[in-house]
Design a protein around this motif. Structure first.
Motif, mmCIF file in Angstrom:
data_model
loop_
_atom_site.group_PDB
_atom_site.id
_atom_site.type_symbol
_atom_site.label_atom_id
_atom_site.label_comp_id
_atom_site.label_asym_id
_atom_site.label_seq_id
_atom_site.Cartn_x
_atom_site.Cartn_y
_atom_site.Cartn_z
ATOM 1 N N UNK A 34 0.844 -1.194 0.000
ATOM 2 C CA UNK A 34 0.000 0.000 0.000
ATOM 3 C C UNK A 34 0.885 1.253 0.000
ATOM 4 N N UNK A 35 1.920 1.239 0.826
ATOM 5 C CA UNK A 35 2.836 2.378 0.905
ATOM 6 C C UNK A 35 3.543 2.632 -0.422
ATOM 7 N N UNK A 36 3.968 1.559 -1.076
ATOM 8 C CA UNK A 36 4.625 1.693 -2.392
ATOM 9 C C UNK A 36 3.681 2.331 -3.412
ATOM 10 N N UNK A 37 2.441 1.883 -3.403
ATOM 11 C CA UNK A 37 1.457 2.414 -4.347
ATOM 12 C C UNK A 37 1.241 3.900 -4.099
ATOM 13 N N UNK A 38 1.122 4.297 -2.847
ATOM 14 C CA UNK A 38 0.910 5.701 -2.510
ATOM 15 C C UNK A 38 2.110 6.555 -2.932
ATOM 16 N N UNK A 39 3.300 6.031 -2.730
ATOM 17 C CA UNK A 39 4.510 6.764 -3.117
ATOM 18 C C UNK A 39 4.559 6.969 -4.626
ATOM 19 N N UNK A 40 4.203 5.926 -5.386
ATOM 20 C CA UNK A 40 4.227 6.023 -6.850
ATOM 21 C C UNK A 40 3.177 7.008 -7.369
ATOM 22 N N UNK A 41 2.137 7.227 -6.571
ATOM 23 C CA UNK A 41 1.096 8.174 -6.963
ATOM 24 C C UNK A 41 1.510 9.620 -6.694
ATOM 25 N N UNK A 42 2.652 9.795 -6.028
ATOM 26 C CA UNK A 42 3.135 11.137 -5.758
ATOM 27 C C UNK A 42 2.733 11.709 -4.422
ATOM 28 N N UNK A 43 2.233 10.849 -3.515
ATOM 29 C CA UNK A 43 1.900 11.310 -2.168
ATOM 30 C C UNK A 43 3.163 11.872 -1.519
ATOM 31 N N UNK A 44 3.048 13.032 -0.902
ATOM 32 C CA UNK A 44 4.226 13.718 -0.362
ATOM 33 C C UNK A 44 4.846 12.993 0.821
ATOM 34 N N UNK A 45 4.010 12.367 1.629
ATOM 35 C CA UNK A 45 4.547 11.627 2.773
ATOM 36 C C UNK A 45 3.654 10.439 3.075
ATOM 37 N N UNK A 46 4.259 9.267 3.175
ATOM 38 C CA UNK A 46 3.544 8.045 3.531
ATOM 39 C C UNK A 46 3.942 7.674 4.949
ATOM 40 N N UNK A 47 2.949 7.423 5.795
ATOM 41 C CA UNK A 47 3.253 7.080 7.184
ATOM 42 C C UNK A 47 2.722 5.693 7.515
ATOM 43 N N UNK A 48 3.460 5.020 8.383
ATOM 44 C CA UNK A 48 3.100 3.682 8.853
ATOM 45 C C UNK A 48 2.955 3.752 10.375
ATOM 46 N N UNK A 49 1.795 4.164 10.886
ATOM 47 C CA UNK A 49 1.649 4.373 12.329
ATOM 48 C C UNK A 49 2.029 3.179 13.192
ATOM 49 N N UNK A 50 1.553 1.986 12.833
ATOM 50 C CA UNK A 50 1.843 0.809 13.650
ATOM 51 C C UNK A 50 3.331 0.469 13.602
ATOM 52 N N UNK A 51 3.925 0.535 12.417
ATOM 53 C CA UNK A 51 5.349 0.242 12.273
ATOM 54 C C UNK A 51 6.191 1.249 13.047
ATOM 55 N N UNK A 52 5.867 2.544 12.891
ATOM 56 C CA UNK A 52 6.629 3.584 13.575
ATOM 57 C C UNK A 52 6.524 3.443 15.089
ATOM 58 N N UNK A 53 5.329 3.129 15.585
ATOM 59 C CA UNK A 53 5.161 2.953 17.025
ATOM 60 C C UNK A 53 5.924 1.727 17.506
ATOM 61 N N UNK A 54 5.929 0.684 16.706
ATOM 62 C CA UNK A 54 6.689 -0.513 17.084
ATOM 63 C C UNK A 54 8.167 -0.219 17.218
ATOM 64 N N UNK A 55 8.708 0.582 16.294
ATOM 65 C CA UNK A 55 10.120 0.955 16.350
ATOM 66 C C UNK A 55 10.403 1.766 17.607
ATOM 67 N N UNK A 56 9.524 2.713 17.926
ATOM 68 C CA UNK A 56 9.727 3.544 19.115
ATOM 69 C C UNK A 56 9.707 2.712 20.387
ATOM 70 N N UNK A 57 8.730 1.819 20.490
ATOM 71 C CA UNK A 57 8.615 0.986 21.694
ATOM 72 C C UNK A 57 9.841 0.087 21.838
ATOM 73 N N UNK A 58 10.317 -0.473 20.718
ATOM 74 C CA UNK A 58 11.500 -1.333 20.766
ATOM 75 C C UNK A 58 12.701 -0.575 21.324
ATOM 76 N N UNK A 59 12.912 0.659 20.856
ATOM 77 C CA UNK A 59 14.030 1.461 21.349
ATOM 78 C C UNK A 59 13.851 1.805 22.820
ATOM 79 N N UNK A 60 12.619 2.094 23.233
ATOM 80 C CA UNK A 60 12.372 2.427 24.633
ATOM 81 C C UNK A 60 12.625 1.233 25.547
ATOM 82 N N UNK A 61 12.342 0.035 25.062
ATOM 83 C CA UNK A 61 12.518 -1.163 25.871
ATOM 84 C C UNK A 61 13.995 -1.469 26.137
ATOM 85 N N UNK A 62 14.849 -1.173 25.170
ATOM 86 C CA UNK A 62 16.265 -1.524 25.324
ATOM 87 C C UNK A 62 17.127 -0.364 25.814
#
Length: 222
Positions: free
Chosen positions: A106-134
């Motif tokens: 879905x993100x790839x499709x949005x990027x190819x359509x010229x969307x200025x910014x594609x966000x992945x809320x669940x992925x981004x939150x997962x990355x943040x939580x992982x860093x906070x845990x360690x």
């Protein structure tokens, strides 16, 4: 000066949270959703909330969407509707289009359509939580690029009373403290004469390696 205007398409958990935060920050927000109950819930909290089909060009034109500074597609349950809404915002000439992606494809499709910014809320939150845990002192984490980040760290006891000149983070570790947050207020661009105290929050910018050195060095001294 005219307040910046946002249109948020999709008033589910992510879209409504984003829209409410923008309102709290003083911006004008038009919320659009095809679920009546969601629109009813948000109608008293947003500048305007409308039940409408965001993939219908005629309706979107009648709402004056092309005049908004930024359009956010927050549809999280229908990839096709999300893509069509993003295409329509771009075609209508919205200055900046941001879209939530529910998968990598879905993100790839949005990027190819010229969307200025594609966000992945669940992925981004997962990355943040992982860093906070360690990282014991880490409160928040923002990735600027693959190699650089901004972090918020709680000042530990071993740094209590030290001045920024004593820490000399740029020379010793290669990162910079760009703000201090304490009960008395926020200090932006602190000087070498400012002191840190246990419980303060420091905002640090640098490469991943430099911030790791700072966390493992200055923040873990005995």
């Amino acid at each position: 000066m005219k307040a910046q205007q946002f249109v948020v398409i999709g008033l589910g958990r992510f879209g409504s949270s984003l829209a409410l935060e923008l309102m709290e920050m003083g911006y004008e927000v038009l919320g659009i959703d095809h679920h009546e109950e969601r629109v009813d819930e948000m109608s008293d909290h947003l500048t305007h909330a409308v039940m409408a089909d965001a993939t219908d060009e005629g309706i979107m034109r009648s709402l004056g969407v092309r005049n908004f500074d930024c359009g956010i597609v927050a549809i999280g349950d229908n990839m096709e509707r999300s893509i069509l809404a993003a295409i329509l915002l771009k075609e209508l000439g919205v200055k900046q289009v941001v879209a939530k992606a529910i998968s990598v494809l879905h993100g790839r499709a949005l990027s190819k359509l010229g969307v200025d910014r594609v966000i992945f809320p669940e992925k981004d939150m997962g990355i943040r939580v992982a860093h906070q845990l360690v990282t014991p002192h880490l409160l928040d984490y923002i990735e600027i690029s693959k190699d650089y980040k901004i972090v918020e760290l709680t000042v530990p006891a071993c740094m209590d009373g030290k001045s920024l000149s004593e820490l000399n983070t740029r020379a010793k570790y290669g990162c910079s403290i760009i703000a201090l947050n304490r009960e008395s207020g926020i200090i932006v661009a602190p000087t070498a004469h400012d002191h840190l105290y246990k419980g303060d929050i420091v905002v640090v910018i640098g490469s991943n390696e430099s911030i790791d050195r700072f966390e493992n060095g200055a923040m873990n001294e005995n």
